[in-house]
Every structure is written in C-alpha cells, then in structure tokens.
Write a protein that holds these residues in place. Structure first.
Motif, PDB file in Angstrom:
ATOM      1  N   GLN A 629       5.910   0.030  66.154  1.00 22.15           N
ATOM      2  CA  GLN A 629       5.034  -1.103  65.888  1.00 22.15           C
ATOM      3  C   GLN A 629       3.860  -0.682  65.003  1.00 22.15           C
ATOM      4  O   GLN A 629       3.435  -1.418  64.118  1.00 22.15           O
ATOM      5  CB  GLN A 629       4.550  -1.688  67.221  1.00 22.15           C
ATOM      6  N   HIS A 632       4.998  -0.749  61.455  1.00 21.60           N
ATOM      7  CA  HIS A 632       5.047  -2.123  60.926  1.00 21.60           C
ATOM      8  C   HIS A 632       3.636  -2.620  60.612  1.00 21.60           C
ATOM      9  O   HIS A 632       3.399  -3.228  59.573  1.00 21.60           O
ATOM     10  CB  HIS A 632       5.687  -3.067  61.952  1.00 21.60           C
ATOM     11  N   GLU A 633       2.723  -2.372  61.534  1.00 17.43           N
ATOM     12  CA  GLU A 633       1.360  -2.881  61.328  1.00 17.43           C
ATOM     13  C   GLU A 633       0.674  -2.194  60.148  1.00 17.43           C
ATOM     14  O   GLU A 633      -0.030  -2.845  59.374  1.00 17.43           O
ATOM     15  CB  GLU A 633       0.524  -2.698  62.604  1.00 17.43           C
ATOM     16  N   GLN A 636       1.983  -3.762  56.952  1.00 11.95           N
ATOM     17  CA  GLN A 636       1.406  -5.085  56.696  1.00 11.95           C
ATOM     18  C   GLN A 636      -0.060  -4.984  56.286  1.00 11.95           C
ATOM     19  O   GLN A 636      -0.516  -5.699  55.396  1.00 11.95           O
ATOM     20  CB  GLN A 636       1.554  -5.986  57.926  1.00 11.95           C
TER      21      GLN A 636
ATOM     22  N   GLN B 530       9.715  -9.390  69.327  1.00  8.41           N
ATOM     23  CA  GLN B 530       8.737  -8.952  68.317  1.00  8.41           C
ATOM     24  C   GLN B 530       8.228 -10.144  67.515  1.00  8.41           C
ATOM     25  O   GLN B 530       7.050 -10.238  67.195  1.00  8.41           O
ATOM     26  CB  GLN B 530       9.404  -7.979  67.337  1.00  8.41           C
ATOM     27  N   ASN B 534       4.474 -11.296  67.294  1.00  4.81           N
ATOM     28  CA  ASN B 534       3.854 -11.302  65.973  1.00  4.81           C
ATOM     29  C   ASN B 534       3.175 -12.643  65.705  1.00  4.81           C
ATOM     30  O   ASN B 534       2.045 -12.697  65.229  1.00  4.81           O
ATOM     31  CB  ASN B 534       4.949 -11.037  64.939  1.00  4.81           C
ATOM     32  N   ASN B 538      -0.780 -13.064  65.214  1.00  6.30           N
ATOM     33  CA  ASN B 538      -1.320 -13.629  63.978  1.00  6.30           C
ATOM     34  C   ASN B 538      -2.168 -14.861  64.253  1.00  6.30           C
ATOM     35  O   ASN B 538      -3.171 -15.092  63.577  1.00  6.30           O
ATOM     36  CB  ASN B 538      -0.194 -13.960  63.006  1.00  6.30           C
ATOM     37  N   SER B 557       4.023 -14.298  59.571  1.00 10.29           N
ATOM     38  CA  SER B 557       5.112 -13.708  60.357  1.00 10.29           C
ATOM     39  C   SER B 557       6.455 -13.794  59.636  1.00 10.29           C
ATOM     40  O   SER B 557       7.507 -13.565  60.244  1.00 10.29           O
ATOM     41  CB  SER B 557       5.229 -14.428  61.711  1.00 10.29           C
ATOM     42  N   ILE B 560       9.159 -10.729  59.837  1.00 10.08           N
ATOM     43  CA  ILE B 560       9.884 -10.546  61.097  1.00 10.08           C
ATOM     44  C   ILE B 560      10.803 -11.738  61.366  1.00 10.08           C
ATOM     45  O   ILE B 560      11.884 -11.582  61.943  1.00 10.08           O
ATOM     46  CB  ILE B 560       8.908 -10.277  62.279  1.00 10.08           C
TER      47      ILE B 560
END
Lengths: 710, 710
Positions: A629, A632-633, A636, B530, B534, B538, B557, B560
């Motif tokens: 995770q 992924h973060e 982004q 996920q 997410n 957000n 998002s 994903i």
C-alpha cells in the motif's frame, strides 16, 4: 441581399445554441500556456542537461531552421506518401543532406542531427552506416584504393548483406558459401538452398550496386565460418543485376518503407580473391588461410558496444517524442463535465491518464541519461584500450546487451502507451504517433534480438555469481567485480543492504537513494538466486551439466535468465538517473527548483517500476505484502506532485514542431485547428467527389437508384 | 558449350560447400507435418467446438471456396495496395459481396462470414452497420417510407456521425446543434466551434450521401441533449456537398485505410422537422418536445451489449489468427545448433518462445469461449425481456463493458507478442501480422473507450459491494446478487473460499477448479476491498462524498477501479473456460484425449495469468510469497505438456490460408518459398532497376561518378 438576410435570420435561430456551446468552450492554446505558468521547473535548463549542453541545443535549433528551408525536407505531405513516393523521397533526402553538408561545410555530427530531424531513412542508409565502415575497418590498403574513392563519391552504392531468410542470430549457420577456386584464383559465391537467400539488407532491393556479403568461406571443402566479401551486384551503367545475381525488394513492412530492404541470391558467381576483405583473415594464392588475430574479435565487440549505446540513446529520443505529443494533447483535451453545464475536465487531470503518461516521461529521462552514462563508460574504456587494457570489455558488452534489449522494450511499449492515451486521435497518422511506433519496433530485432541479448547479459551475470560463490565456498578472497555488478557480492553477505521489509518504513522513507537502491539491488539478487537454482534443478532433472550459456539445462532456464537480465537493466537505469542528479547537484548548474522536480521524477521512475513489478519484490521478500500500500500511495503522491510540472518536463526534450510533425503535439497546443488543416491536405480531398466517384460509386449508386425507381 | 562446361566446373567448385550446408537443412513442411503427428488432441473435433458445431464449420469452408473464386476478393496484392487502391478495393468488395449474396441467395450470417474472410472494410461499413439499423430502430413509419427503400437499394448511402473533434465519450458535450425554427417548421443545424466538427465516421469522407447526425437539440434556446437527425450531405447526381455542408476525408490512419473516415461541418444548414428521427423523442409543429419513454434507454443499453459481445467474439478470432501464424512459424523456424555441425533447434522448443506463444493460444481459446458464454447470457436475457423482465440488464451491461475492455486489451497485446515472436519476419507485411495489429487496435477506443468502460463496470461492482456491506452492518439479509457477482458476498464471509495460502499446496493441487477459482475470486475481493478503502480515504482527504461513479473522490480512485474491473474480467474468463470444458464433458462429444488437452490449456490460461499478475495475489495474501515458486513450476510444467499439442491447437481455429493471407503462417509450413514468391510480386520488382533509377539514381550516381573520375 435576400440571401444575406436569410443568413442573418439563420444566425438568429442558432444564436442561443451557439452561445450555450461556446460558454463551456476553451481554447486549447490557453490551457497549454496556463500549464506552463504553473510549473516550477526551468525547461531550458533541463534541455541543456538532456542535450549535453546549451551549445549543442543551439546547434540543433540552427540546423532545424536550416533544414526546414530545404524543399526536399518538407514534412507537409509526409503522412500521405505511398511506398514508392516514400522511397523516392528518402533518396532525395539523402542527396539533399549530402549537398547541404558540402555547401554549408557541416560536420559529421551536424549531418547526423539533420538526419534525425528529417527522419526519413532511405536506400543509402547502409551505404553510410555499414558498407563504408566495414570497408574502412576490414579492407587492406589495396582494397581501399580500389573501392573507397568510388564509394565516397557515390559512383558505387553499397549495402551490408548478412541476414538470410533462414538465419539471423546464428552467424555460423549462414548458408551463402564462398568456395575458393585455386585454378583461377577466384571465389565462387553460391546460395545452395532457398533459405540461403540474403534477406533484409537496407538499400539492397533497388539502390545498391555493391554489397559486403557475409559468406561461409570454404577452402578445400573445409568450412572456415563467415567472412566478408565485396561483391558487385548491378551494372554501373544500366543498374541491371550482373550475371548469376538475383536481387530485388522484399516488399512492404510495418514501417520504415522509405528503405528498399532487399533479397539476394547467387547462382555460382565468380569474384576475384581480392573480394575477401583481408585486413584480418587472409587467403593466399595457394588457398592457404591465415586466421584473424584475437584482438580483432575484441575490437568487433567494441564496435557492437558503440552501436548498442547509440540504440539506447535513440530509444530515449523516440520515447521522449511520443511522450511530448501525448502529454501536450492530454494537457489540453477536455472530456466530461463534473456537473451539468460546467467546464469539462482536462484529461491529464484524470488519474489513469497521469498514471500512464507521467511515468513515461520519467522513463524518457531515464533512457536519455542512460545513453549519456553509457557514453561515459565507453569513453573510459577507450582510454584504457589505447593502453592495451581490454579488461572492461566484458562488463561493457554485458551492459550494452542488456540495456539495448531493455530500453528498446521500454520504448516500444511506451510509445503505444502514449498512442493509446490519445484515444481516437492517436490512431490518426497525423498525430505522428503511429509512425513513431511502426518505424521503431524493428529495433527489438536488429543489432541482436532482444531475447538473445538478455541471455548474453545473463551469462555474464551468472559467471560473476559462480565466481563469487566458488570463492566464498572455498574460503578464498572475493573476485574483483566490475562496478556495475559489484552488488552481486551481496549474494554471500547481507551487509550492504538495508532490510526494508522488516522495518517500519513509511512512504517518505522511500524517497532516499539508499532505500530504493537497496530494494532494487535485492530484487536482482533474489532473481539471480532463482536463476542459479533453476539452472541446477534443470541440470539434475535433465541429467545434464549446469553449463552457463549453452546446453540443455541452460536452455530450460531461458525465461528466468531473461528476467534476470531485465532486472539488472532496471537497476542500471535507476542508478544512472540518480547519478545524473548527483552530478548536476555538484556542478550547481541547474537551479534548485528544477533539481527538486528532477529528483521527484527519478523517485517516480523507480517507485512506479516497483509498483509495476510488485510481484518480484514481494516474492523475494524484499518488501512485505503489507508494504504494498505504501508503494501505491507513494506512486500516487508523486504523480500529484509532478502533474503541474509535466508540460515543462516535456518541453525540455526540445523537440520542435518540425521534428514532431504532429497535429496534436505542437508547442502551441492548437490541436483541433491543426488536425483539420492537415486533414484537408489529404489527397482524397483533392476533389470533392473523391477518388472512387467517377468509375465506381457513380455507376453503382445511380444505376441502382434508377432501377429501384422503376 | 563452353559456357555449359564452365557452369559445370563452377558446380564442382561449390559442391563441398553446398553439401555441407544441405546436411543440416530441413524442409519446414516436414517439421510441421511431424508436429501434427505428435499431438494427441483432435483438431477437427476442437474446431467444431470453437465454431459452434460442424455444420457452421462446413459452411465457412464452403463460403471461403466460393469467395476465393471472385476476382474482387483476391488477396494476392493486398499488402501492396496504397491507400487509394485500398479504398477502391474496399468498395468493390462491398459491391461484390452484395451481388454474390443475391446471386447465391445467401443469408445474412453468410454475408457476415464472407466479410470476415475477405477482411477489407470500406466506405459502406457504416451504411450497413449503423445507418440502416438506426433508421429502422428510431424512424417512424413515415420516415422509413421516405428513406429505407432508397437506402436498401443503395440509391443513397448513409453513415452515422456522432463523434466530434472535441467529443467522443461525453455525449452531452456534443457541440453540433439543431435549433428549431418555428416560423419555417425547420431545424437549423450548425457547428459553432472548430471542435464541433464531426470526425471519424466511416464512409463520411467521400462515400456517404446521407448521415444520421447526432445534434444537441435546442427548442426556444433550451438544450434537450443529443438527438439523431437524418441529413443529406451530397447531391445524388453530382456527389458534391450540398450548400452549407463541408465534408471530407480525415487522412490516413494506422490501419483500416480502406475506409474513408470523414469530417463534417455545418454552416447553418436547414432541414425539415421530419429530419429528427422521431420514433421516441418528438417535436411537434409548435416546437413542443415529447421526451422518449424510459424503456427506450433500456433497449439502447441492450443494443450496446450486443455490439460489445460481438467485439469480444471478434477479439478471440483476431488473436487466434495471430497465434496460428506465430505458432506455425515458430514450429518450423530453426536457429542455433546446440553443437557444431548439428541440426539447429526449432525455436518453439526454446523456453521463451513457448512462454510467449502457448499462453497466447490459451487466451485465444478463452476469448472465443467467452464470446459464446456471453451470447448464451444474452439469449437468456432476451427470453426474460420478452416477458418484460429487464432485471438482468445491469449485470449484462457491466459484464459486457468490462469484457469489451479486457478482451480488446488482451488481443492488442497478444498480437504484438505473436508478431515480436516472429523476429524480423514479423515486421514484414507479408507475414500478415502487422496489419492484424494496425487494423485491430482502434477496438480499444471505439464502442466505448476501454478505461471508461472499466469505470462503468467498477461502478456496478462497487454498488453491489456497498449493498452487501450495508446489509451486513445493518444485520439485514444479504441482497440477491446476479450470478457473475455472487462471489462478492464473500467480502463479508470467508466460508466460500479455500485458504490456499495457509495450506501445504503443491503444484498438482493447483490443477483443480476449486483451488484456482478460489485464488481468482479472492484476488478480486482483495482488490475490491482496496478500491472501497481508496474511495473512502479519498473522500476524507478531499472532504468530498464517497459517491460511486462520479465526483472528486471517485475520480481520485480511477486507477484502482480500472484494476478492479480487469480482475473481475479475468475471473469471468477463467470461469467461462472451465464452464465450457464441463459442458463438453457432459455432452460427451469431444474425445477424452482432446478434453484432457483442453483442460491443460485452461490450467495454463489461469496459472500463467496468476504468474503474470503475481503481485496482486501476494499483496492480497491469497498466495504466500513462498508459494510463488509453485506457480512458476506449474506454468513451466504445463508449457512442456502442451508443447506437442500446440500446432494442432492452432489448426483447430480453422483459419484457412486465404483467411490468414500470411507468408509464414500457411498450413503447409512452407514459409521460405512463400516469402520469396510473395516478395517477388512487390510492385518495386516490376522492373529490375526499380522505381527511382531513371530520373533520380541514374543522374546522381553516374554524374557523380564521372565527375570523380576527372
């Protein structure tokens, strides 16, 4: 007057609708200009870095202006040319560049820059790129006297004929033979099978009069392997093939159609003994063979390294063109209003578009810097070589092999990512993206098929590993490792690496070279371990030797070996990118803000790669599943950070509108008017009725219509 | 005589060399014939399964023979045609098919089969594919009276103009307007901005005389959204554009160049009120609007489902063509002798080639079966619909959206894997592979951009999840879920799934549907979790609502959500493949050996996908990192098992040589002679000297040469 009044009334009827539409309409040029104002990085400073200095950048700009003034260099009709026109234009371009170079007294580098700007390879490519260099590199002085003058003055045009219908990679298997006839002091060149037909040489089809032909040399029935012969193929006055030679064009390709790639068959063609290029291997009057000295093999390895370094550099140039076009288009294209009647959103603000394109920009930078790093490596090697030290060659060969493969794969896939990110417009030739792809993809195959090159690189890596393990097991001191593979010593020691998986890393901890380098290097070591295990397991299973680079066990390990080479290549790209930033920091030439952006771009390059290949890192325990995770973060977060910079980041590639030749990628962002203006020039629009009306459509539609009316 | 004696002596000189070369030469036809003998599966039985029965297969063969006898259907020069020739040929093909259908009294299905066999789309595509269906579906009886007869008899040719330069996906944003003029009872159609220009419609450029034009309808200044209007574009006698209409060709594309995709601008063009297709929405004489009934939206959803089902089916057909060509070539191409003087190895025996191609064959089967499964689903829906039950529509729409996207991505990438696996020959148009790619890739964009479709599918999935979680939290009974998404209930219960990660699974345990299905479904659930996290994160971060399908949190998002839709699609492919095998087993029509091979192919399909996406499975804890090796070994074991079957597995696709039109993929394996014969037909070879000699090369080479001699 009545008509005018009617038009006015029409305008009144549509006014409300037109106003409603225009209310949410934005000029794409303004969107792009605004994007440039938002950036904190300095495109011109970055340009100088990417182009090896401001002087080189100025020179390219000047040459671009010069070449755009030449009629043969016009790109206005480029996307409308059929194959024959492309071929003719390719020849005109080569002739034009030749004249321009003389008239303006330009350098060789200038000529190369112009060639890339015009970007239309033709029938003379291999004359300059292979025939002349081979002649100069492998001919004796007598041979140079005989051919070089004519070749330089273009009395003769040459090509380089090695690949056959049946053979590319495996040189020893070439089937074109040259048998020495002692009686007449001649070689007889022959194509004994259909697969012996030479196939692919550029310019061979209809342009070249001569070729360096790689033939298996036979002396008294003994096979001495492939050797280069200079053979005349066509009569110089009539351009007809000489007796015994069958030569022609191999037909259209996916791209690169300005070039007449050709085929060539020999039916027992006699050439004098002097046709064998004899600077190294020689045959004397009595048919005795003198083999080439060993040093020759080394120098031909060095030549390969140069060619592959060029391919890496070129990969970055091409990918950065695609990225420029796609980013500019995505930065002005609007689609879907968040709320009814609102302004539509710029598509680069959609997460998926940013995820596709910003890492592609990062890859472009990485490839360009890798090309620079490789040149530096090669420069150091040249220095050593001149004092007789060839020790860096194996490392250099492995590095260039694995990077040629990896970088051409990255660019091939990256162009398509860019093209597909432009939706329908990316399918139009006018976008410039389809031809970037179709002209590029043969880079995967030529100058060494990518899979084969990965296996060669893996062979080098596995050899180093075996040496390390053998020393370790035998309690001997570790072998001295070349810089790019020094990390492999970590396979017998955990010391050099951080254990990222066991610590409580958060995503900002990732923004450190030590952490990222540890992650990238450990992945390589894990895959290397798998490769060794695989090789040994296959040897046991097949009851074969675990030989490196050949044999049944090695062949049953190809997939993991290719993967190992790729992983090693990614590590090199990551290190080269970081190394570039470090040296810029030391030089102090790039402003702080730009350097910070470049650093984020480097972080995105490595971290988005980790995200793309997460399986490797988790499988190897380099990262724990719970850390995914964080990756992924981090990806982004970096995308958001770089979003305001990305238009300037592609401006920094400094591809001018002439070079891009794209309706949707020009500097000013005026994509829709340009698409429309370019489309109107399509030859189909030469007449209103189109090319099929008179003799096809008209008889069909009107005849049928009349019949139906009866 | 002297000459003959000389030739004989030459032969003697080259004899030893020729014999040495021929000693290790093999006829590729024999290699392919031998491969067919090694297989245990029955290609003809599998063909019947893939083609929906033996009758359909026989019919296709008969139609192929019929069409090959038609001069307009010849493919001999296909790869040599320039754009104008392609366009003309495309029209001739359409006219030829029309005549043949009438003469031979063929069915609509026959015509579709022939269209695919000839495979040359032209200017009439959208007349048949969109103009006629829209007219029939949305016209009133009066409107059909006015246009349908003329359209069916080809007195008029239509197209469907929706996409604009500035708008594809976002229909509400279309900028072409139709404003009602109460005074004259007419609409005035107008393009108020450059981006309002219609762009892309097939046949619009130079073929169509009419179009259904999607315009935003304005009544008294009020925007009523997009509506279809029938507009005449060209004069029927002169083919010149009518007053106020600007129409033309948009220029060349990456492929699909037989079609004249066009642009269209209106400068205040008046059409009668009856131009608005009025079966559903209506405007009366006083300019009052009657909106379409709700059921209409449902039926247009159903139409989209059919179109997307077709695209899935077609994806399998195209990928199986590429796989056929690449497998046959890789099964005869030899490269590199393991030992000096030995026979060279067939490249499909190299691990990397098998890893590239055999999973691609498995994907082709999976896509074809998926197409069949979707037709079955649609058939069941039609039954329900006829009794007024539209409840299956949301599931069907989500399924077809996500599979349209996934399958076109799989095919696009798969064709390139096949093409690149053929080395240099894959770059030649004569291989048939480049045009498969360039003609196919627009499938990613049209009929719904893939990214947008994935988001639509994700919206459906997330809605189901929200309902499940809400019921769970509220202690209410679980909502009833549609069959394809029933597994989502597992998100609140671990019961339905095996915990593969904690058990001591070995690779043969993987060869069970329960195990694989558990793995595939759990991956979806993990990604779904996920996605939900997410979206909520957000929403918190952006202080927005976690709305499904729109809004800032949803937009942040996208990445994903796209991933979630893809994972769901892979699960559907895996289940459909297995379901097909189960039903074949029950029917008992396919012999045991073939069924076993098909089962291994299914295992390879799913397990090689798990290997390709290993990161997901490890990240989600579906598999433990230590189990990765088991996945690698299972993949390799299945590749070895399927290697002897793969030539028969592609034979089963039953693409005949005419359909493939490939020098390297024909049934007999005679790749080298066919390449050579096809290349000789290249127009460049019409003369020995080539198309540039007389006026370009000759003056250049001979002038220079003479100068240099002085």
């Amino acid at each position: 007057m009545a008509n005018e009044r009617e038009r006015e009334r029409d305008s009144e009827v549509v006014r409300a609708a037109a106003e409603a539409v225009r209310r949410t309409w934005r000029d794409p040029r303004e969107d792009l200009a605004r994007a440039r104002l938002e950036a904190t990085c300095d495109a011109s400073k970055l340009s100088a870095v990417l182009h090896g200095g401001e002087e080189s950048l100025r020179r390219t700009k000047a040459l671009s202006s010069l070449v755009q003034a030449q009629p043969w260099a016009s790109k206005k009709d480029r996307y409308f040319l059929g194959r024959e026109e492309l071929h003719r234009r390719g020849l005109e371009v080569a002739m034009g560049i030749r004249d321009l170079v003389r008239k303006e007294n330009l350098t060789y580098e200038d000529a190369m820059t112009i060639r890339k700007l015009v970007d239309l390879p033709g029938g003379f490519e291999l004359h300059y790129g292979m025939f002349l260099p081979t002649l100069i590199g492998q001919g004796t002085e007598e041979q140079l006297d005989a051919w070089l003058g004519q070749a330089l003055s273009m009395r003769i045009v040459g090509t380089y004929a090695q690949t056959e219908l049946g053979h590319g990679t495996f040189l020893r298997g070439l089937e074109t033979t040259a048998s020495f006839d002692k009686l007449t002091d001649e070689f007889v060149i022959d194509s004994p099978t259909p697969t012996a037909t030479k196939w692919w040489p550029g310019g061979l089809g209809k342009t070249a009069t001569h070729a360096v032909v790689m033939c298996r040399l036979f002396l008294d029935g003994k096979d001495l392997g492939p050797h280069p012969f200079v053979v005349q193929l066509r009569d110089l006055e009539t351009h007809l093939p000489v007796q015994g030679v069958e030569v022609g064009d191999i037909g259209p390709k996916m791209g690169y159609n300005g070039v007449d790639n050709g085929f060539l068959r020999f039916d027992r063609v006699r050439v004098p003994r002097a046709a064998l290029l004899s600077r190294y291997a020689k045959v004397d009057r009595d048919g005795r063979y003198a083999p080439p000295p060993k040093a020759n093999a080394k120098s031909s390895y060095a030549t390969m390294v140069v060619v592959r370094t060029d391919i890496v550099k070129y990969a970055g140039e091409v990918l950065s063109k695609a990225a420029t076009i796609a980013v500019r288009y995505n930065a002005v294209r609007r689609q879907t209003a968040p709320e009814p009647g609102g302004l539509e959103e710029i598509i680069l603000n959609y997460q998926q578009s940013a995820r596709n394109l910003i890492p592609t920009v990062a890859k472009s930078y990485a490839l360009i810097f890798m090309g620079q790093t490789m040149w530096d490596m090669y420069g150091r090697f040249e220095g050593q070589r001149d004092s007789g030290d060839f020790s860096a060659l194996p490392e250099l060969h492995a590095t260039s092999s694995c990077l040629k493969a990896l970088c051409t794969w990255v660019t091939t896939a990256g162009i398509e990512v860019c093209r597909q990110s432009c939706g329908g417009q990316g399918y139009s030739l006018l976008s410039g993206l389809p031809s970037l792809y179709t002209n590029y993809v043969q880079n995967l195959t030529w100058e060494g098929d990518n899979t084969i090159l990965c296996l060669q690189a893996a062979r080098y890596l596995v050899k180093q590993l075996h040496a390390i393990l053998a020393a370790h097991r035998g309690g001997r001191p570790q072998p001295e490792l070349a810089p790019t593979v020094a990390y492999l010593a970590g396979t017998v020691s955990d010391d050099p690496f951080l254990d990222v998986s066991r610590q409580d890393y958060e995503f900002h901890d990732l923004l450190s070279f030590e952490v990222l380098d540890s992650i990238m290097a450990q992945r390589c070591l894990f895959v290397a371990g798998q490769a060794l295990d695989n090789l040994e397991a296959n040897a046991r299973r097949l009851d074969a030797e675990p030989k490196i680079g050949e044999g049944a066990a090695w062949n049953a390990s190809h997939v993991i070996m290719v993967k190992l080479a790729k992983c090693h290549g990614w590590l090199l790209l990551h290190r080269s990118f970081h190394g570039k930033i470090e040296s810029l920091r030391k030089e102090g030439k790039v402003l702080d803000a730009s350097l910070r952006v470049l650093e984020s771009l480097y972080h995105l390059f490595t971290i988005s790669h980790i995200e793309d290949s997460l399986g490797d890192f988790l499988e190897g325990g380099v990262l724990a599943p719970s850390q995914s995770q964080m990756i992924h973060e981090a990806t982004q977060a970096l995308l958001l950070k770089l979003r305001p910079e990305v238009v300037c980041l592609v401006d920094a590639f400094a591809h001018d509108d002439y070079s891009l030749n794209s309706a949707i990628g020009a500097y000013d962002g005026d994509v829709y008017n340009r698409l429309y203006e370019m489309a109107k020039r399509s030859p189909f629009n030469d007449t209103q009725e189109g090319p099929a009306w008179d003799d096809l459509l008209k008889p069909f539609l009107i005849r049928r219509g009349r019949k139906a009316k009866l």
